[in-house]
Scaffold this active site. Structure first.
Site, PDB file in Angstrom:
ATOM      1  N   ALA A   1       5.476  -0.290  11.408  1.00  0.00           N
ATOM      2  CA  ALA A   1       6.472   0.647  11.952  1.00  0.00           C
ATOM      3  C   ALA A   1       7.769  -0.141  12.111  1.00  0.00           C
ATOM      4  O   ALA A   1       7.733  -1.364  12.322  1.00  0.00           O
ATOM      5  CB  ALA A   1       6.030   1.198  13.303  1.00  0.00           C
TER       6      ALA A   1
ATOM      7  N   LYS B   1      -1.816   6.162  14.325  1.00  0.00           N
ATOM      8  CA  LYS B   1      -3.234   5.850  14.534  1.00  0.00           C
ATOM      9  C   LYS B   1      -4.047   7.135  14.769  1.00  0.00           C
ATOM     10  O   LYS B   1      -5.218   7.203  14.397  1.00  0.00           O
ATOM     11  CB  LYS B   1      -3.419   4.887  15.702  1.00  0.00           C
ATOM     12  CG  LYS B   1      -2.879   3.476  15.450  1.00  0.00           C
ATOM     13  CD  LYS B   1      -3.526   2.792  14.271  1.00  0.00           C
ATOM     14  CE  LYS B   1      -3.184   1.317  14.213  1.00  0.00           C
ATOM     15  NZ  LYS B   1      -3.615   0.704  12.933  1.00  0.00           N
TER      16      LYS B   1
ATOM     17  N   VAL C   1       0.806  -1.225   0.000  1.00  0.00           N
ATOM     18  CA  VAL C   1       0.000   0.000   0.000  1.00  0.00           C
ATOM     19  C   VAL C   1       0.841   1.278   0.000  1.00  0.00           C
ATOM     20  O   VAL C   1       0.293   2.374  -0.065  1.00  0.00           O
ATOM     21  CB  VAL C   1      -1.008   0.030   1.179  1.00  0.00           C
ATOM     22  CG1 VAL C   1      -2.008  -1.106   1.070  1.00  0.00           C
ATOM     23  CG2 VAL C   1      -0.282   0.015   2.516  1.00  0.00           C
TER      24      VAL C   1
ATOM     25  N   LEU D   1       0.780 -11.111  14.499  1.00  0.00           N
ATOM     26  CA  LEU D   1       2.177 -10.869  14.123  1.00  0.00           C
ATOM     27  C   LEU D   1       2.564  -9.412  14.397  1.00  0.00           C
ATOM     28  O   LEU D   1       3.605  -9.128  14.993  1.00  0.00           O
ATOM     29  CB  LEU D   1       2.314 -11.177  12.631  1.00  0.00           C
ATOM     30  CG  LEU D   1       3.637 -11.672  12.121  1.00  0.00           C
ATOM     31  CD1 LEU D   1       4.038 -12.946  12.849  1.00  0.00           C
ATOM     32  CD2 LEU D   1       3.525 -11.938  10.613  1.00  0.00           C
TER      33      LEU D   1
ATOM     34  N   TYR E   1       4.096   1.884  22.276  1.00  0.00           N
ATOM     35  CA  TYR E   1       3.307   1.999  21.039  1.00  0.00           C
ATOM     36  C   TYR E   1       3.855   3.157  20.195  1.00  0.00           C
ATOM     37  O   TYR E   1       3.763   3.142  18.966  1.00  0.00           O
ATOM     38  CB  TYR E   1       1.823   2.178  21.379  1.00  0.00           C
ATOM     39  CG  TYR E   1       0.908   1.734  20.261  1.00  0.00           C
ATOM     40  CD1 TYR E   1       0.904   0.429  19.791  1.00  0.00           C
ATOM     41  CD2 TYR E   1       0.033   2.651  19.654  1.00  0.00           C
ATOM     42  CE1 TYR E   1       0.061   0.035  18.761  1.00  0.00           C
ATOM     43  CE2 TYR E   1      -0.818   2.259  18.634  1.00  0.00           C
ATOM     44  CZ  TYR E   1      -0.792   0.949  18.187  1.00  0.00           C
ATOM     45  OH  TYR E   1      -1.629   0.566  17.171  1.00  0.00           O
TER      46      TYR E   1
HETATM   47  P1  NAP Z   1      -1.060  -8.674  11.194  1.00  0.00           P
HETATM   48  O1  NAP Z   1      -1.753  -9.984  11.186  1.00  0.00           O
HETATM   49  O2  NAP Z   1       0.426  -8.684  11.322  1.00  0.00           O
HETATM   50  O3  NAP Z   1      -1.515  -7.869   9.908  1.00  0.00           O
HETATM   51  C1  NAP Z   1      -0.906  -6.671   9.492  1.00  0.00           C
HETATM   52  C2  NAP Z   1      -0.607  -6.814   8.024  1.00  0.00           C
HETATM   53  O4  NAP Z   1      -0.199  -5.576   7.430  1.00  0.00           O
HETATM   54  C3  NAP Z   1       0.529  -7.793   7.755  1.00  0.00           C
HETATM   55  O5  NAP Z   1       0.120  -8.679   6.744  1.00  0.00           O
HETATM   56  C4  NAP Z   1       1.611  -6.871   7.259  1.00  0.00           C
HETATM   57  O6  NAP Z   1       2.606  -7.518   6.476  1.00  0.00           O
HETATM   58  C5  NAP Z   1       0.770  -5.914   6.468  1.00  0.00           C
HETATM   59  N1  NAP Z   1       1.526  -4.802   5.923  1.00  0.00           N
HETATM   60  C6  NAP Z   1       2.595  -4.170   6.468  1.00  0.00           C
HETATM   61  N2  NAP Z   1       3.058  -3.258   5.598  1.00  0.00           N
HETATM   62  C7  NAP Z   1       2.277  -3.338   4.490  1.00  0.00           C
HETATM   63  C8  NAP Z   1       2.266  -2.664   3.245  1.00  0.00           C
HETATM   64  N3  NAP Z   1       3.176  -1.719   2.937  1.00  0.00           N
HETATM   65  N4  NAP Z   1       1.324  -3.001   2.318  1.00  0.00           N
HETATM   66  C9  NAP Z   1       0.414  -3.953   2.585  1.00  0.00           C
HETATM   67  N5  NAP Z   1       0.371  -4.626   3.751  1.00  0.00           N
HETATM   68  C10 NAP Z   1       1.294  -4.314   4.683  1.00  0.00           C
HETATM   69  O7  NAP Z   1      -1.570  -7.751  12.414  1.00  0.00           O
HETATM   70  P2  NAP Z   1      -2.993  -7.277  12.947  1.00  0.00           P
HETATM   71  O8  NAP Z   1      -2.791  -7.084  14.402  1.00  0.00           O
HETATM   72  O9  NAP Z   1      -4.073  -8.149  12.443  1.00  0.00           O
HETATM   73  O10 NAP Z   1      -3.126  -5.823  12.308  1.00  0.00           O
HETATM   74  C11 NAP Z   1      -4.245  -5.406  11.531  1.00  0.00           C
HETATM   75  C12 NAP Z   1      -4.639  -3.988  11.931  1.00  0.00           C
HETATM   76  O11 NAP Z   1      -5.228  -4.036  13.231  1.00  0.00           O
HETATM   77  C13 NAP Z   1      -3.480  -3.001  12.025  1.00  0.00           C
HETATM   78  O12 NAP Z   1      -3.905  -1.740  11.562  1.00  0.00           O
HETATM   79  C14 NAP Z   1      -3.222  -2.944  13.519  1.00  0.00           C
HETATM   80  O13 NAP Z   1      -2.582  -1.758  13.909  1.00  0.00           O
HETATM   81  C15 NAP Z   1      -4.649  -3.003  14.014  1.00  0.00           C
HETATM   82  N6  NAP Z   1      -4.824  -3.318  15.434  1.00  0.00           N
HETATM   83  C16 NAP Z   1      -4.241  -4.430  15.969  1.00  0.00           C
HETATM   84  C17 NAP Z   1      -4.429  -4.705  17.315  1.00  0.00           C
HETATM   85  C18 NAP Z   1      -3.776  -5.925  17.943  1.00  0.00           C
HETATM   86  O14 NAP Z   1      -3.696  -5.982  19.163  1.00  0.00           O
HETATM   87  N7  NAP Z   1      -3.330  -6.891  17.160  1.00  0.00           N
HETATM   88  C19 NAP Z   1      -5.202  -3.858  18.126  1.00  0.00           C
HETATM   89  C20 NAP Z   1      -5.798  -2.743  17.552  1.00  0.00           C
HETATM   90  C21 NAP Z   1      -5.594  -2.479  16.201  1.00  0.00           C
HETATM   91  P3  NAP Z   1       4.027  -7.917   7.218  1.00  0.00           P
HETATM   92  O15 NAP Z   1       3.664  -8.917   8.266  1.00  0.00           O
HETATM   93  O16 NAP Z   1       4.858  -8.496   6.137  1.00  0.00           O
HETATM   94  O17 NAP Z   1       4.568  -6.637   7.784  1.00  0.00           O
END
Ligand code: NAP
Length: 259
Positions: free
Chosen positions: A95, A162, A65, A194, A155
């Site tokens: 990040a 965010k 993206v 992850l 964070y």
């Molecule tokens: P996740 O499974 O690691 O998913 C995040 C994805 O974003 C990974 O596939 C990552 O790829 C991908 N990504 C990173 N850079 C990218 C790029 N340039 N283009 C396209 N994709 C890219 O983690 P998740 O926790 O489900 O995160 C999903 C969302 O939820 C995020 O916005 C996160 O901040 C938010 N969130 C998470 C939590 C929590 O506790 N987990 C809480 C609140 C909000 P790589 O792995 O290769 O980097």
């Protein structure tokens, strides 16, 4: 009859079966939506295609993206395949690892740019890419975290990203509301993924959370998926520009003492 029968959803951000994007994919699929998945190319063959196959998802396309050409390509492919789009899910962030440890004051200029670009600007970029395809009644959903509003240990720059993301939700909602397109964020409590494992001290924060949150448990992919179904469906037709908390009530507390 599913709540999302006849609706088409494109979901960005599946890394594996722990991803919030995957929880949302399963929930939207269970309500009858036709899905597409997009992730970084490096994840597609090993991780994403096998998951897509579980739900019978045929549209799986790579997209970094941070690259406008790749964004344009994904939506071109979607247009060729399906014509239009009802639900756009942005569930990704990035990040540098060193910026999710130590002091925020040490954040580098490069690390700041990268976090804000991938984690916040990308929502505007993919929404703009999707715009010609989004029908009136369409819903755009992103994922945020309490660190946007409060200082959460480690964070750091992701909290700033965010905050920019949540402000983007409001500006996009104001822009696109007249076209009948809604834009909202889900602020999820900590989920073991992850991305979360890259935040120093996450394990302790995760354990602490369930002792303090009013619902006394951690949030699950199904909790987040359920809120996404609501935001994707006509049940939330009057809701836009909002941050919806799926955090067991954690964010309402002034002081968290637990039992
Ligand atoms: P996740 O499974 O690691 O998913 C995040 C994805 O974003 C990974 O596939 C990552 O790829 C991908 N990504 C990173 N850079 C990218 C790029 N340039 N283009 C396209 N994709 C890219 O983690 P998740 O926790 O489900 O995160 C999903 C969302 O939820 C995020 O916005 C996160 O901040 C938010 N969130 C998470 C939590 C929590 O506790 N987990 C809480 C609140 C909000 P790589 O792995 O290769 O980097």
């Amino acid at each position: 009859m599913g709540l999302l029968d006849g609706r088409r959803a494109l979901i960005f951000g599946v890394a594996n079966d722990h991803s919030i994007a995957w929880g949302i994919a399963k929930a939207l699929h269970a309500e009858g939506a036709t899905l597409g998945l997009s992730s970084l190319e490096s994840l597609l063959d090993r991780r994403v295609r096998p998951l897509a196959a579980q739900l019978g998802v045929e549209f799986v396309e790579p997209c970094d993206v941070a690259d406008d050409a790749q964004i344009a390509r994904v939506f071109d492919r979607w247009r060729e395949r399906y014509g239009d789009l009802d639900v756009l899910v942005h569930a990704l962030a990035f990040a540098n690892r060193e910026d999710l440890d130590g002091a925020f004051v040490e954040t580098s200029r490069e690390g700041f740019h990268r976090a804000l670009d991938v984690s916040a600007y990308s929502l505007t970029a993919i929404t703009r890419g999707a715009l010609p395809l989004l029908r009136p009644g369409a819903s755009v959903i992103t994922l945020t975290y309490l660190g946007a509003e409060r200082a959460v240990p480690h964070y750091n720059v992701m909290g700033v990203a965010k905050a920019a993301l949540e402000a983007s939700v409001r500006y996009l909602a104001a822009d696109l509301g007249p076209a009948g397109i809604r834009v909202n964020a889900i602020s999820a409590g900590p989920v073991r993924t992850l991305a979360a494992s890259g935040v120093s001290g996450f394990r302790d924060m995760y354990a602490h959370f369930r002792e303090i949150a009013p619902l006394r448990r951690n949030m699950t992919l199904a909790d987040v998926g359920g809120a996404a179904v609501w935001l994707a469906s006509g049940l939330s037709a009057g809701v836009t520009g909002e941050v919806v908390y799926v955090d067991g009530g954690f964010s309402i507390l002034g002081v968290g003492l637990g039992e």
